[in-house]
Motif scaffolding. Structure first.
Motif, PDB file in Angstrom:
ATOM      1  N   SER A 117     -21.538 -23.017  -2.007  1.00  0.00           N
ATOM      2  CA  SER A 117     -22.358 -23.695  -3.162  1.00  0.00           C
ATOM      3  C   SER A 117     -23.455 -23.500  -3.134  1.00  0.00           C
ATOM      4  O   SER A 117     -24.462 -23.847  -4.822  1.00  0.00           O
ATOM      5  CB  SER A 117     -22.829 -24.990  -2.245  1.00  0.00           C
ATOM      6  N   ARG A 118     -23.749 -22.082  -3.313  1.00  0.00           N
ATOM      7  CA  ARG A 118     -25.407 -21.746  -3.389  1.00  0.00           C
ATOM      8  C   ARG A 118     -25.380 -20.805  -4.940  1.00  0.00           C
ATOM      9  O   ARG A 118     -24.224 -19.339  -4.522  1.00  0.00           O
ATOM     10  CB  ARG A 118     -25.997 -20.889  -2.376  1.00  0.00           C
ATOM     11  N   LYS A 119     -25.893 -20.716  -5.796  1.00  0.00           N
ATOM     12  CA  LYS A 119     -25.598 -20.221  -7.026  1.00  0.00           C
ATOM     13  C   LYS A 119     -25.539 -19.451  -6.687  1.00  0.00           C
ATOM     14  O   LYS A 119     -24.300 -17.989  -7.910  1.00  0.00           O
ATOM     15  CB  LYS A 119     -26.471 -20.377  -7.833  1.00  0.00           C
ATOM     16  N   ALA A 120     -26.073 -18.419  -5.891  1.00  0.00           N
ATOM     17  CA  ALA A 120     -25.543 -16.630  -6.221  1.00  0.00           C
ATOM     18  C   ALA A 120     -24.989 -16.078  -4.933  1.00  0.00           C
ATOM     19  O   ALA A 120     -24.355 -14.985  -5.076  1.00  0.00           O
ATOM     20  CB  ALA A 120     -27.200 -16.315  -5.605  1.00  0.00           C
ATOM     21  N   VAL A 121     -24.698 -16.695  -4.210  1.00  0.00           N
ATOM     22  CA  VAL A 121     -23.512 -16.679  -3.288  1.00  0.00           C
ATOM     23  C   VAL A 121     -21.865 -16.794  -3.870  1.00  0.00           C
ATOM     24  O   VAL A 121     -21.503 -15.908  -3.660  1.00  0.00           O
ATOM     25  CB  VAL A 121     -23.690 -18.089  -2.050  1.00  0.00           C
ATOM     26  N   LYS A 122     -21.988 -17.927  -4.696  1.00  0.00           N
ATOM     27  CA  LYS A 122     -20.316 -17.759  -5.434  1.00  0.00           C
ATOM     28  C   LYS A 122     -19.677 -16.335  -5.846  1.00  0.00           C
ATOM     29  O   LYS A 122     -18.383 -16.246  -5.462  1.00  0.00           O
ATOM     30  CB  LYS A 122     -20.486 -19.205  -6.066  1.00  0.00           C
ATOM     31  N   PRO A 123     -20.694 -15.753  -6.386  1.00  0.00           N
ATOM     32  CA  PRO A 123     -19.737 -15.325  -7.906  1.00  0.00           C
ATOM     33  C   PRO A 123     -20.112 -13.670  -6.961  1.00  0.00           C
ATOM     34  O   PRO A 123     -18.976 -13.019  -6.656  1.00  0.00           O
ATOM     35  CB  PRO A 123     -21.053 -14.919  -8.466  1.00  0.00           C
ATOM     36  N   ALA A 124     -20.872 -13.350  -5.485  1.00  0.00           N
ATOM     37  CA  ALA A 124     -21.002 -12.913  -4.925  1.00  0.00           C
ATOM     38  C   ALA A 124     -19.676 -12.641  -3.628  1.00  0.00           C
ATOM     39  O   ALA A 124     -18.945 -11.742  -3.840  1.00  0.00           O
ATOM     40  CB  ALA A 124     -21.423 -13.003  -3.519  1.00  0.00           C
ATOM     41  N   VAL A 125     -18.943 -13.560  -3.742  1.00  0.00           N
ATOM     42  CA  VAL A 125     -18.026 -13.959  -2.718  1.00  0.00           C
ATOM     43  C   VAL A 125     -16.880 -13.544  -3.544  1.00  0.00           C
ATOM     44  O   VAL A 125     -16.188 -12.747  -3.563  1.00  0.00           O
ATOM     45  CB  VAL A 125     -18.130 -16.005  -1.825  1.00  0.00           C
ATOM     46  N   GLU A 126     -16.636 -14.369  -5.228  1.00  0.00           N
ATOM     47  CA  GLU A 126     -15.383 -14.151  -6.175  1.00  0.00           C
ATOM     48  C   GLU A 126     -15.166 -12.305  -6.023  1.00  0.00           C
ATOM     49  O   GLU A 126     -14.368 -11.895  -6.166  1.00  0.00           O
ATOM     50  CB  GLU A 126     -15.535 -14.971  -6.735  1.00  0.00           C
ATOM     51  N   GLN A 127     -15.836 -11.497  -5.491  1.00  0.00           N
ATOM     52  CA  GLN A 127     -16.341 -10.554  -6.870  1.00  0.00           C
ATOM     53  C   GLN A 127     -16.267  -9.416  -5.148  1.00  0.00           C
ATOM     54  O   GLN A 127     -16.084  -8.192  -5.140  1.00  0.00           O
ATOM     55  CB  GLN A 127     -17.620  -9.857  -7.348  1.00  0.00           C
ATOM     56  N   ARG A 128     -16.509  -9.921  -4.475  1.00  0.00           N
ATOM     57  CA  ARG A 128     -16.359  -9.325  -2.277  1.00  0.00           C
ATOM     58  C   ARG A 128     -16.906  -8.415  -2.250  1.00  0.00           C
ATOM     59  O   ARG A 128     -16.749  -7.539  -2.045  1.00  0.00           O
ATOM     60  CB  ARG A 128     -14.383  -9.017  -2.796  1.00  0.00           C
ATOM     61  N   ASP A 129     -18.288  -8.950  -2.959  1.00  0.00           N
ATOM     62  CA  ASP A 129     -19.992  -8.289  -2.668  1.00  0.00           C
ATOM     63  C   ASP A 129     -20.122  -8.403  -1.757  1.00  0.00           C
ATOM     64  O   ASP A 129     -21.034  -8.916  -1.096  1.00  0.00           O
ATOM     65  CB  ASP A 129     -20.684  -8.733  -3.638  1.00  0.00           C
ATOM     66  N   ALA A 130     -19.375  -7.334  -0.226  1.00  0.00           N
ATOM     67  CA  ALA A 130     -19.999  -7.080   0.908  1.00  0.00           C
ATOM     68  C   ALA A 130     -21.087  -7.242   1.005  1.00  0.00           C
ATOM     69  O   ALA A 130     -21.767  -7.689   2.039  1.00  0.00           O
ATOM     70  CB  ALA A 130     -18.423  -6.022   1.838  1.00  0.00           C
ATOM     71  N   ALA A 131     -21.477  -6.080   0.223  1.00  0.00           N
ATOM     72  CA  ALA A 131     -22.719  -5.474   0.801  1.00  0.00           C
ATOM     73  C   ALA A 131     -23.729  -7.029   0.609  1.00  0.00           C
ATOM     74  O   ALA A 131     -24.993  -6.913   0.969  1.00  0.00           O
ATOM     75  CB  ALA A 131     -23.428  -4.586  -0.006  1.00  0.00           C
ATOM     76  N   PHE A 132     -23.743  -7.524  -0.141  1.00  0.00           N
ATOM     77  CA  PHE A 132     -24.585  -8.783  -1.005  1.00  0.00           C
ATOM     78  C   PHE A 132     -24.563 -10.043   0.439  1.00  0.00           C
ATOM     79  O   PHE A 132     -25.121 -10.427   0.735  1.00  0.00           O
ATOM     80  CB  PHE A 132     -24.650  -9.453  -1.924  1.00  0.00           C
ATOM     81  N   ILE A 133     -23.028 -10.069   1.170  1.00  0.00           N
ATOM     82  CA  ILE A 133     -22.897 -11.352   2.378  1.00  0.00           C
ATOM     83  C   ILE A 133     -24.068 -10.279   3.614  1.00  0.00           C
ATOM     84  O   ILE A 133     -24.196 -11.514   4.387  1.00  0.00           O
ATOM     85  CB  ILE A 133     -21.868 -11.302   2.149  1.00  0.00           C
ATOM     86  N   GLN A 134     -23.555  -8.780   4.118  1.00  0.00           N
ATOM     87  CA  GLN A 134     -24.029  -8.360   4.851  1.00  0.00           C
ATOM     88  C   GLN A 134     -25.425  -8.488   5.016  1.00  0.00           C
ATOM     89  O   GLN A 134     -26.189  -8.630   6.123  1.00  0.00           O
ATOM     90  CB  GLN A 134     -23.064  -7.173   4.931  1.00  0.00           C
ATOM     91  N   ASP A 135     -25.855  -7.665   3.226  1.00  0.00           N
ATOM     92  CA  ASP A 135     -27.237  -8.500   3.917  1.00  0.00           C
ATOM     93  C   ASP A 135     -28.082  -9.767   4.230  1.00  0.00           C
ATOM     94  O   ASP A 135     -28.937  -9.651   5.025  1.00  0.00           O
ATOM     95  CB  ASP A 135     -28.146  -7.742   1.963  1.00  0.00           C
ATOM     96  N   LEU A 136     -27.404 -10.833   3.798  1.00  0.00           N
ATOM     97  CA  LEU A 136     -27.368 -11.798   3.605  1.00  0.00           C
ATOM     98  C   LEU A 136     -27.332 -12.694   5.110  1.00  0.00           C
ATOM     99  O   LEU A 136     -28.484 -13.117   5.874  1.00  0.00           O
ATOM    100  CB  LEU A 136     -26.968 -12.399   3.246  1.00  0.00           C
ATOM    101  N   ALA A 137     -26.794 -11.629   5.902  1.00  0.00           N
ATOM    102  CA  ALA A 137     -26.118 -12.578   7.471  1.00  0.00           C
ATOM    103  C   ALA A 137     -27.288 -11.644   8.328  1.00  0.00           C
ATOM    104  O   ALA A 137     -28.017 -12.541   9.085  1.00  0.00           O
ATOM    105  CB  ALA A 137     -24.996 -11.598   8.044  1.00  0.00           C
ATOM    106  N   LYS A 138     -27.453 -10.370   7.801  1.00  0.00           N
ATOM    107  CA  LYS A 138     -28.435  -9.271   8.685  1.00  0.00           C
ATOM    108  C   LYS A 138     -29.926  -9.697   8.878  1.00  0.00           C
ATOM    109  O   LYS A 138     -30.614 -10.266   9.543  1.00  0.00           O
ATOM    110  CB  LYS A 138     -28.778  -8.377   7.967  1.00  0.00           C
ATOM    111  N   LYS A 139     -30.490 -10.248   6.975  1.00  0.00           N
ATOM    112  CA  LYS A 139     -31.947 -10.765   6.986  1.00  0.00           C
ATOM    113  C   LYS A 139     -31.414 -11.981   7.731  1.00  0.00           C
ATOM    114  O   LYS A 139     -32.731 -12.497   8.475  1.00  0.00           O
ATOM    115  CB  LYS A 139     -32.169 -11.246   5.640  1.00  0.00           C
ATOM    116  N   GLN A 140     -31.003 -13.242   8.096  1.00  0.00           N
ATOM    117  CA  GLN A 140     -30.577 -14.547   8.575  1.00  0.00           C
ATOM    118  C   GLN A 140     -31.021 -14.213  10.384  1.00  0.00           C
ATOM    119  O   GLN A 140     -31.837 -14.650  10.902  1.00  0.00           O
ATOM    120  CB  GLN A 140     -29.493 -15.284   8.044  1.00  0.00           C
ATOM    121  N   VAL A 141     -30.537 -13.158  10.854  1.00  0.00           N
ATOM    122  CA  VAL A 141     -30.590 -12.718  12.088  1.00  0.00           C
ATOM    123  C   VAL A 141     -32.064 -12.002  12.481  1.00  0.00           C
ATOM    124  O   VAL A 141     -32.539 -12.441  13.705  1.00  0.00           O
ATOM    125  CB  VAL A 141     -29.526 -12.006  12.404  1.00  0.00           C
ATOM    126  N   GLU A 142     -31.815 -11.435  11.448  1.00  0.00           N
ATOM    127  CA  GLU A 142     -33.677 -10.080  12.365  1.00  0.00           C
ATOM    128  C   GLU A 142     -34.042 -11.395  11.063  1.00  0.00           C
ATOM    129  O   GLU A 142     -36.158 -11.838  12.641  1.00  0.00           O
ATOM    130  CB  GLU A 142     -34.099  -9.374  10.748  1.00  0.00           C
TER     131      GLU A 142
END
Ligand code: THG
Length: 265
Positions: free
Chosen positions: A11-36
């Motif tokens: 539902s977040r503007k930046a995330v939807k296209p990243a998921v649709e395009q299967r942009d793994a690097a974007f999603i993984q960066d978001l996961a790492k930043k949150q855990v860090e």
């Protein structure tokens, strides 16, 4: 205290296209930043992908797990997507987000919670929709705790969510949540209370201030798990400070450790 990072949500503007395009690097960066930044769990929500949520959930779970070892909070009302996520999840104890007291959803989701020995967020929502008083919420809380524990779910694995609705849509909504959390803490001390914190500020300016203020108030009432934006550094400072101030941080070790790691300013 459990912090669940909210940012992987289509539902977040930046995330939807990243998921649709299967942009793994974007999603993984978001996961790492949150855990860090201090998140213990990573929420994964692709609920806007109505036509291929099952396949998307599976991809998201695998993609996030390649980047972080934190366990995942699978955030979907659809049983099929939940099952696909649970089957793919392997980082520690997965969290099912969520079950409700709605008859059909309860009966579909409960077997998965048991099968995968998951933690579960139980929303204060029954067949009559979202309750609009503390009394109605408390009635549903009682029912959920009774039915979940009767089925064999450990109290420590249950996270009651009073359901935070925007304060812009009702001036008493904050108070209803506080009253519900106090009830949970008093009557069921071993059951947890969780919430999607950022819901409180929908529709208002300077949302971070409202989110921070409500985190502090709800933590004083006994809330002990939050789905929030851990990249809000001021928020994380208030989380560590509040934990110490409500007697949930012996010798302020959590506060001191987070300070040493530079997790807040
Ligand atoms: N309880 C439980 N789970 C939940 C919620 C809850 N999951 C979803 C949600 N509520 C918690 N997660 C979010 C994630 C993002 C936002 C709010 C709650 C948010 N997003 C901005 C917006 O929509 O305006 C994003 C703007 C953008 O980046 O596009 O506020 O209550 N159990």
């Amino acid at each position: 205290m459990l912090i669940i990072g909210e940012l992987i949500n289509t539902s977040r503007k930046a995330v939807k296209p990243a998921v649709e395009q299967r942009d793994a690097a974007f999603i993984q960066d978001l996961a790492k930043k949150q855990v860090e930044a201090g998140a213990h769990y990573v929420d994964v929500n692709c609920g806007t992908m109505v036509y291929n949520e099952v396949e998307t959930m599976e991809w998201l779970v695998n993609t996030v797990q390649e980047a972080v070892s934190a366990p995942l909070c699978l955030d979907t009302p659809r049983a099929e997507a939940m099952e696909a996520g649970l089957a793919a999840a392997k980082n520690g104890q997965t969290m099912v987000n969520s079950i409700t007291a709605e008859k059909e959803r309860f009966e579909k989701v409960l077997p998965m919670v048991l099968k995968y020995k998951a933690k579960v967020i139980a929303l204060c929502m029954g067949d009559n929709g979202i309750p609009n008083s503390a009394e109605e919420r408390i009635t549903i809380v009682r029912q959920l705790i009774r039915d979940l524990t009767a089925a064999g779910v450990a109290e420590d694995d249950i996270y009651l969510d009073p359901l935070i609705t925007p304060i812009s849509t009702g001036e008493k909504f904050g108070l209803d949540v506080l009253e519900t959390v106090r009830f949970i803490r008093q009557e069921h001390p071993r059951v947890h209370a969780a919430c999607g914190l950022s819901n409180i500020s929908f529709g208002l300016p300077n949302r971070k201030i409202l989110n921070q203020a409500f985190m502090i108030q709800t933590m004083a009432a006994g809330m002990d798990a939050y789905i929030l934006d851990p990249l809000d550094k001021a928020m994380m400072g208030f989380v560590y400070a509040s934990q110490a101030l409500v007697g949930q941080d012996s010798f302020c070790m959590g506060y001191l450790n987070a300070h040493r790691k530079g997790l807040y300013e």
